[in-house]
Design a protein around this motif. Structure first.
Motif, mmCIF file in Angstrom:
data_model
loop_
_atom_site.group_PDB
_atom_site.id
_atom_site.type_symbol
_atom_site.label_atom_id
_atom_site.label_comp_id
_atom_site.label_asym_id
_atom_site.label_seq_id
_atom_site.Cartn_x
_atom_site.Cartn_y
_atom_site.Cartn_z
ATOM 1 N N GLY A 149 20.772 24.551 50.759
ATOM 2 C CA GLY A 149 21.024 25.809 50.060
ATOM 3 C C GLY A 149 22.334 25.902 49.326
ATOM 4 O O GLY A 149 22.618 26.934 48.694
ATOM 5 N N ALA A 150 23.172 24.867 49.362
ATOM 6 C CA ALA A 150 24.463 24.918 48.671
ATOM 7 C C ALA A 150 24.283 24.810 47.161
ATOM 8 O O ALA A 150 23.262 24.322 46.669
ATOM 9 C CB ALA A 150 25.359 23.787 49.171
ATOM 10 N N ARG A 151 25.285 25.245 46.413
ATOM 11 C CA ARG A 151 25.320 25.087 44.959
ATOM 12 C C ARG A 151 26.623 24.401 44.571
ATOM 13 O O ARG A 151 27.700 24.746 45.072
ATOM 14 C CB ARG A 151 25.245 26.448 44.255
ATOM 15 N N PHE A 152 26.521 23.436 43.676
ATOM 16 C CA PHE A 152 27.693 22.722 43.162
ATOM 17 C C PHE A 152 27.628 22.741 41.640
ATOM 18 O O PHE A 152 26.655 22.276 41.048
ATOM 19 C CB PHE A 152 27.719 21.275 43.669
ATOM 20 N N ARG A 153 28.680 23.289 40.998
ATOM 21 C CA ARG A 153 28.654 23.452 39.547
ATOM 22 C C ARG A 153 29.864 22.780 38.904
ATOM 23 O O ARG A 153 30.905 22.611 39.534
ATOM 24 C CB ARG A 153 28.649 24.934 39.185
ATOM 25 N N ASP A 154 29.698 22.448 37.616
ATOM 26 C CA ASP A 154 30.806 21.883 36.862
ATOM 27 C C ASP A 154 31.593 23.007 36.191
ATOM 28 O O ASP A 154 31.333 24.196 36.431
ATOM 29 C CB ASP A 154 30.301 20.847 35.849
ATOM 30 N N ILE A 160 25.700 20.275 39.010
ATOM 31 C CA ILE A 160 26.116 18.894 38.804
ATOM 32 C C ILE A 160 24.943 17.924 39.004
ATOM 33 O O ILE A 160 23.927 18.267 39.606
ATOM 34 C CB ILE A 160 27.267 18.496 39.752
ATOM 35 N N ALA A 161 25.098 16.728 38.480
ATOM 36 C CA ALA A 161 24.079 15.692 38.641
ATOM 37 C C ALA A 161 24.055 15.185 40.083
ATOM 38 O O ALA A 161 24.964 15.461 40.879
ATOM 39 C CB ALA A 161 24.365 14.542 37.678
#
Length: 367
Positions: A149-154, A160-161
């Motif tokens: 459920g985490a989100r990782f953004r640039d 992110i890829a």
């Protein structure tokens, strides 16, 4: 006469349970009435799930479809132990053996491992035991956390890829929607104590074997450092230098961020499969692994099993795919190399089960 067979897997060749079966079959040919107690061992890597399945009565396998280290769907499974403990193995969901000879250092990730964890949570397990050896990736556990459920953004707010490629651009971490841990908590089994970053960290120590060029290692280490800094904001209890944080390309750190407890794998496996109790009643213990060398004395399965046997006053025999020239086997009552029995590494690897049976026959005749 009780013979405890507690082999680790012959990595890339034969799982621990199959190895124990083969050696036991050879022993039974010579001593048909021997009481053979199979306790296949593992330390968190390949074969961990099979070791539990073979040793814990009532263990139930649950199939699950996950995205493997290539990003394509593969068939995997998780294991349910009596009492509500779920066992999930990274090796069979996001492991390096799933890639064959072609490494994907920048793009392999731990999504499949996270998806299998989610399947166990959805089934209502009370506790999780997670084996994290044999990883294919250096993604800091981001794929696993994203499945939870985490989100990782640039910097542009875009997800992110996959893999280490994505870590290089991450600038925002959102863990607010990560699944809650089960009531009984999460125990992580690992056979390494490396920190997340630095000269002894995931990128420098394990990156090359996952396919990174030496010129890329520093950049990956920097990406892991930045990733950890984002996750640890406001969380003084998290330390990227903690032992095991660098396990499985940083998945150990990600699991610690979730709230999991990291422990040495062999000891926890031994406890859950009742190895000490079996050894107490044994006349001989047989242990081993694929390659026994000078490093095997530092907490690997054979040395760990021998220490348990020594404490109970029971002799131990060693059977390994190969025994290195630098290995000290003087503490074992017997030591057999499958390579030596077969005449060459190629012959041994061609049919390891046959040579394990031969090792079982020879040990039974000698004991």
């Amino acid at each position: 006469m009780s013979i405890v067979i507690a082999l680790d897997s012959l990595k890339g060749s034969l799982p621990a349970a199959a190895a124990a079966d083969a050696l036991g079959a050879g022993w039974a040919e010579v001593v048909p009435d021997a009481d053979l107690v199979l306790r296949p061992m593992a330390d968190g890597g390949e074969g961990t799930l099979d070791a539990f399945a073979a040793s814990v009565p009532g263990a139930q396998r649950h199939p699950v479809r996950v995205h493997g280290p290539r990003g394509t769907e593969i068939d995997a499974e998780w294991l349910e132990l009596p009492g509500g403990t779920g066992v999930v193995e990274l090796a069979s969901t996001s492991g390096i053996e799933l890639l064959g000879d072609v490494r994907l250092p920048w793009d392999a990730d731990t999504t499949g491992f996270g998806e299998a964890i989610v399947a166990a949570l959805d089934a209502g397990v009370d506790r999780l035991v997670l084996g994290i050896g044999s990883s294919a990736s250096t993604d800091g556990g981001a794929g696993m956390l994203r499945a939870l459920g985490a989100r990782f953004r640039d910097a542009d707010g875009v997800d992110i890829a996959r893999g280490a490629r994505g870590l290089a651009s991450v600038s925002a971490v959102d863990l607010s929607r990560v699944r809650a841990m089960p009531p009984g908590g999460v125990t992580v089994l690992s056979d390494v104590t490396n920190p997340l970053t630095g000269p002894e960290g995931a990128a420098h120590v394990f990156g090359p074997q996952k396919g990174f060029a030496e010129a890329d290692v520093a950049a990956v280490d920097d990406a892991l450092h930045r990733f950890a800094r984002l996750i640890t904001v406001g969380r003084t209890e998290l330390d990227p230098r903690m032992p095991g944080a660098g396990a499985a390309g940083g998945t150990g750190f990600a699991l610690a961020a979730w709230g999991a407890r990291l422990v040495p794998g062999a000891g926890q496996v031994a406890e859950l499969i009742g190895l000490r109790e079996a050894v107490d009643a044994a006349s001989l213990v047989v242990t081993g692994e694929g390659s026994y060398d000078s490093q095997s004395a530092a907490g690997k399965v054979p040395s760990f099993v021998r220490e348990i046997a020594d404490a109970s006053g029971v002799p131990t025999a060693l059977v390994a795919g190969r025994i290195g020239a630098d290995a000290d086997v003087s503490a074992f009552a017997h030591a057999l190399s499958l390579t030596a029995l077969a005449g060459s590494p190629e012959a041994s690897m061609a049919d390891p089960a046959a040579w394990l049976r031969e090792a079982g026959r020879r040990l039974a005749s000698a004991f």
